[in-house]
Scaffold this active site. Sequence first.
Site, PDB file in Angstrom:
ATOM      1  N   CYS A 239     -69.815 -42.065  25.449  1.00  0.00           N
ATOM      2  CA  CYS A 239     -69.009 -41.319  24.472  1.00  0.00           C
ATOM      3  C   CYS A 239     -69.922 -40.364  23.712  1.00  0.00           C
ATOM      4  O   CYS A 239     -70.950 -40.787  23.159  1.00  0.00           O
ATOM      5  CB  CYS A 239     -68.321 -42.289  23.505  1.00  0.00           C
ATOM      6  SG  CYS A 239     -67.438 -41.471  22.162  1.00  0.00           S
TER       7      CYS A 239
ATOM      8  N   CYS B 126     -29.168 -12.152 -48.677  1.00  0.00           N
ATOM      9  CA  CYS B 126     -29.338 -10.856 -48.010  1.00  0.00           C
ATOM     10  C   CYS B 126     -29.858 -11.066 -46.589  1.00  0.00           C
ATOM     11  O   CYS B 126     -29.958 -12.189 -46.097  1.00  0.00           O
ATOM     12  CB  CYS B 126     -30.297  -9.985 -48.804  1.00  0.00           C
ATOM     13  SG  CYS B 126     -31.977 -10.653 -48.865  1.00  0.00           S
TER      14      CYS B 126
END
Length: 467
Positions: free
Chosen positions: A59, A232
Site C-alpha cells: 500500500c 407643542c
Amino acid sequence: MDLLSLKEHHARTLLIHYRWDVEKVMAVLVEDGKDKLCAGAGVPVIGHDLSQISSTLMCSICFEDVAADEATVMDCGHCFCNNCWIEHFIVKINDGQSRHIKCMAYKCNAVCDDSKIRCLVGGRYPSLAEKFDRSLLESYIEDNRRVKWCPSVPHCGNAIRIEEDELCEVECACGVQFCFSCLSEAHSPCSCLMWELWSKKCHDESETVNWITIHTKPCPKCHKLVEKNGGCNLVCCVCEQAFCWLCGGATGKDHTWTTIVNHSCGRYKEDCKKKAEVAKRSLDRYIHYHSRYKAHADSFKLESKLEEAIQEKITKLEDRESTSKDFSWVMNGLYRLFRSRRILCCTYPFAYYMFGDDLFKDEMTEEQKELKKNLFEDQQQQFEANVEKLSSFLEENFDEYTEDQIRDLRMRIICLSVSIGTLCQNMYDCIENDLLGSLTQAVHRIAPYHSNGVEKASKLPSCWDTD
C-alpha cells in the site's frame, strides 16, 4: 445509465455533480462530449479489476505489504489497503463530504464507488454507513432545484418533487400549502418579493402594533418609540434628545411656538406639515390595506370551521327519506370559498405594492397608475362581492329547508361558484398581462391560477433501495 452506458453509481455521481439537473447534463454532453462530461464530475470512463493485480502488494499510503483480498481497487485503477481506505472514508463522512468522496491518490479526481464505500465502512462502523447512505439520499432533495422539503412545523418529514415550473404552489400530504419557490405559505397573486416585504412589514401585527404605529414616532437618536400626549411640536425623548414631532428630525431644546433651534427645515411650520402629511398619507394607506387583508384572513379562519357544521347538516338531510342523497355541490362550493378567500386576502398586499411607491415608482406615471388601479379594483370588488355572497349562502340552515328550497340553494351555489372561478381567472389574467406583464425594469412572476386550487402532492413509491 442507458443513454451514457454507465453503471448506477457512476450515473448517480454524475447527477450529484450537476445538482440533479438532467437538462444541464445533456447540454454539457452535447457541447463537450462524454469524456469531458464524465471527467468533470470525477467519473472514470474505464473500470479496473483487482483480479489483474498480484496476490500481494504494498500500500503506497501506509507502506505495508497486504494480501490482494485485503486491498480494494477503485474504478480509476488506484489500489490501497482496506484499512487506509476506511480511515479516508471515515474522515470524509464525518466532515460532511459524503457526496463527493474522491480517491486518495495524488491529483486523482475520480469519485469513489459508493457501494465499495458502504461495504468497507459498514463492516466496522454500521452507523457511519447509514450516515453515508442518508447523505446520498438527501443530495437528491437538498441539491435538486425541483425537490424541496415541506416547510411544515413540526417537520412532517416529506419532500415535494415538481415536474415543470418551479414557480407553483403545492399542498403536501400533511396538508400544508406553500409556495415552492420561496417556501412561504401560498401567497399568489403576490410575487415572492411582495410577500416577503409584506410579511416583514405586518405579519402577525395586532391592534396594539397598529396603535403604536399611528400614535408614536421613533427618537432619531436611540430609536425608542415616543408618544406625544399634548403640548407643542417639540418632543423630548428619555435619552434627552429633542426632535420635531411633525417631521421627526433632531433639534435643540430651545423653542418658541413658531421656531425650534437647530431645526433642519428652512420654514419650520410649512415644511414640517408637508412632511407630516406625506407620512400620514403613507400610514393611512398601509392601514387601509392591512385592515382589509386582516379582515379576510380572519374570515378565512372562521370559515375553515364551516366544514364540520356543513357535514352535520348533510347528515341530517341524508336521514330524511324525501331528500336527494347527493350533496357534493355544497362541499364543492365550500372548497371554492376556501380557495377564493385565500386569494382575495392576498390581493390586498399585492395592490399595496403594485400601486405604491416602494417597488414600481419609475415604471408607471401617476395617470397610468390610477387607470390600472381602477381597473384592478373594479375586478377585485366584483370578486369580493361574490365571495361574500357565497359565504352567506353556505352559512344558511339548509338542513331545515324544503325540497324546493334546497334545489334553489343548490342552483345558486353552483352558479355562484362558476362565476367566482371566472372572475378569479380574469383577475389573474389582468395581473399577469396588464399589470406585472407591462413592467420593464423589474420581473415579478406569480404562481398560475388553478381553478381546482393548489395542486396536491401524491405519494410516490420509494425508488432508492440501499439494500
